[in-house]
Design a protein around this motif. Structure first.
Motif, PDB file in Angstrom:
ATOM      1  N   UNK A   4       0.861  -1.171   0.000  1.00 26.71           N
ATOM      2  CA  UNK A   4       0.000   0.000   0.000  1.00 26.71           C
ATOM      3  C   UNK A   4       0.905   1.231   0.000  1.00 26.71           C
ATOM      4  N   UNK A   5       0.847   2.037  -1.058  1.00 27.51           N
ATOM      5  CA  UNK A   5       1.730   3.193  -1.193  1.00 27.51           C
ATOM      6  C   UNK A   5       0.935   4.488  -1.095  1.00 27.51           C
ATOM      7  N   UNK A   6       1.664   5.587  -1.045  1.00 26.33           N
ATOM      8  CA  UNK A   6       1.018   6.898  -1.057  1.00 26.33           C
ATOM      9  C   UNK A   6       0.181   7.065  -2.323  1.00 26.33           C
ATOM     10  N   UNK A   7       0.638   6.482  -3.441  1.00 25.16           N
ATOM     11  CA  UNK A   7      -0.120   6.587  -4.684  1.00 25.16           C
ATOM     12  C   UNK A   7      -1.420   5.800  -4.600  1.00 25.16           C
ATOM     13  N   UNK A   8      -1.402   4.649  -3.951  1.00 28.02           N
ATOM     14  CA  UNK A   8      -2.639   3.880  -3.744  1.00 28.02           C
ATOM     15  C   UNK A   8      -3.643   4.707  -2.951  1.00 28.02           C
ATOM     16  N   UNK A   9      -3.143   5.423  -1.965  1.00 26.66           N
ATOM     17  CA  UNK A   9      -4.015   6.270  -1.129  1.00 26.66           C
ATOM     18  C   UNK A   9      -4.559   7.452  -1.920  1.00 26.66           C
ATOM     19  N   UNK A  11      -5.132   7.360  -5.199  1.00 33.12           N
ATOM     20  CA  UNK A  11      -6.146   6.744  -6.069  1.00 33.12           C
ATOM     21  C   UNK A  11      -7.460   6.574  -5.319  1.00 33.12           C
ATOM     22  N   UNK A  12      -7.373   6.137  -4.061  1.00 35.99           N
ATOM     23  CA  UNK A  12      -8.578   5.917  -3.246  1.00 35.99           C
ATOM     24  C   UNK A  12      -9.126   7.215  -2.645  1.00 35.99           C
ATOM     25  N   UNK A  13      -8.464   8.342  -2.922  1.00 38.86           N
ATOM     26  CA  UNK A  13      -8.865   9.669  -2.425  1.00 38.86           C
ATOM     27  C   UNK A  13      -8.747   9.777  -0.905  1.00 38.86           C
ATOM     28  N   UNK A  14      -7.843   8.990  -0.315  1.00 35.72           N
ATOM     29  CA  UNK A  14      -7.572   9.080   1.117  1.00 35.72           C
ATOM     30  C   UNK A  14      -6.574  10.196   1.422  1.00 35.72           C
ATOM     31  N   UNK A  15      -5.792  10.560   0.414  1.00 39.45           N
ATOM     32  CA  UNK A  15      -4.831  11.654   0.513  1.00 39.45           C
ATOM     33  C   UNK A  15      -5.154  12.621  -0.616  1.00 39.45           C
ATOM     34  N   UNK A  16      -5.244  13.926  -0.328  1.00 38.05           N
ATOM     35  CA  UNK A  16      -5.554  14.873  -1.401  1.00 38.05           C
ATOM     36  C   UNK A  16      -4.397  15.024  -2.381  1.00 38.05           C
ATOM     37  N   UNK A  17      -4.739  15.332  -3.607  1.00 36.31           N
ATOM     38  CA  UNK A  17      -3.748  15.593  -4.650  1.00 36.31           C
ATOM     39  C   UNK A  17      -4.360  16.583  -5.630  1.00 36.31           C
ATOM     40  N   UNK A  18      -3.495  17.319  -6.305  1.00 32.77           N
ATOM     41  CA  UNK A  18      -3.938  18.259  -7.331  1.00 32.77           C
ATOM     42  C   UNK A  18      -4.074  17.477  -8.643  1.00 32.77           C
ATOM     43  N   UNK A  27      -4.404   7.984 -13.447  1.00 31.35           N
ATOM     44  CA  UNK A  27      -4.619   9.241 -12.736  1.00 31.35           C
ATOM     45  C   UNK A  27      -3.395  10.106 -12.959  1.00 31.35           C
ATOM     46  N   UNK A  28      -3.589  11.400 -13.200  1.00 27.72           N
ATOM     47  CA  UNK A  28      -2.488  12.336 -13.339  1.00 27.72           C
ATOM     48  C   UNK A  28      -2.635  13.446 -12.310  1.00 27.72           C
ATOM     49  N   UNK A  29      -1.546  13.756 -11.625  1.00 27.82           N
ATOM     50  CA  UNK A  29      -1.593  14.801 -10.600  1.00 27.82           C
ATOM     51  C   UNK A  29      -0.248  15.513 -10.509  1.00 27.82           C
ATOM     52  N   UNK A  30      -0.273  16.738 -10.007  1.00 28.47           N
ATOM     53  CA  UNK A  30       0.940  17.549  -9.884  1.00 28.47           C
ATOM     54  C   UNK A  30       1.825  17.004  -8.764  1.00 28.47           C
ATOM     55  N   UNK A  31       3.125  16.936  -9.045  1.00 28.60           N
ATOM     56  CA  UNK A  31       4.113  16.482  -8.064  1.00 28.60           C
ATOM     57  C   UNK A  31       4.229  17.531  -6.967  1.00 28.60           C
ATOM     58  N   UNK A  32       4.314  17.093  -5.710  1.00 28.91           N
ATOM     59  CA  UNK A  32       4.407  18.046  -4.602  1.00 28.91           C
ATOM     60  C   UNK A  32       5.814  18.630  -4.440  1.00 28.91           C
ATOM     61  N   UNK A  33       6.796  18.043  -5.100  1.00 26.34           N
ATOM     62  CA  UNK A  33       8.154  18.593  -5.116  1.00 26.34           C
ATOM     63  C   UNK A  33       8.610  18.708  -6.571  1.00 26.34           C
TER      64      UNK A  33
END
Length: 114
Positions: A4-9, A11-18, A27-33
């Motif tokens: 279970x990785x941060x990316x899995x989370x 995908x499941x919308x457990x962690x916010x992402x842009x 899924x495509x999202x902006x890198x935080x760094x």
């Protein structure tokens, strides 16, 4: 079973992402760094730990991901060029073991990358 990785989370919308793109496969999202003015990660929803573990059954998914990167690059206005990077395993610089493609652009990208 895959770790279970941060990316899995994400995908499941457990962690916010842009998120800039989503469909049934990826899924495509902006890198935080970000390492460039535009730095977007494209990940498969199927948990493939690294490119070295992708199989022939993943051929259509991998092609879909590359075409998604192309579409996002157009959406982001990267008409002057961009780079797509897949880091594989520790020596390749992979830090999250869920296959992902980096879309980098918005500035001149030197070669070799490092």
């Amino acid at each position: 079973m895959s770790e279970d990785t941060i990316f899995s989370k994400i995908i499941r919308k457990e962690i916010p992402a842009n998120i800039v793109y989503e469909d049934d496969l990826c899924l495509g999202f902006r890198d935080i760094t970000p390492q460039a003015p535009t730095h977007i990660l494209v990940i498969p929803k199927k948990p493939i730990p690294k490119l070295a573990e992708a199989g022939t059954e993943d051929k259509e998914l991998l092609g879909h991901m590359l075409l998604t990167v192309k579409s996002i690059a157009e959406q982001e206005g990267l008409g002057n060029g961009y780079r797509v990077v897949i880091n594989t395993d520790e020596d390749g610089g992979q830090t999250v073991f869920h296959l992902h493609m980096h879309l980098l652009g918005g500035r001149y990208l030197r070669w070799p990358p490092g």
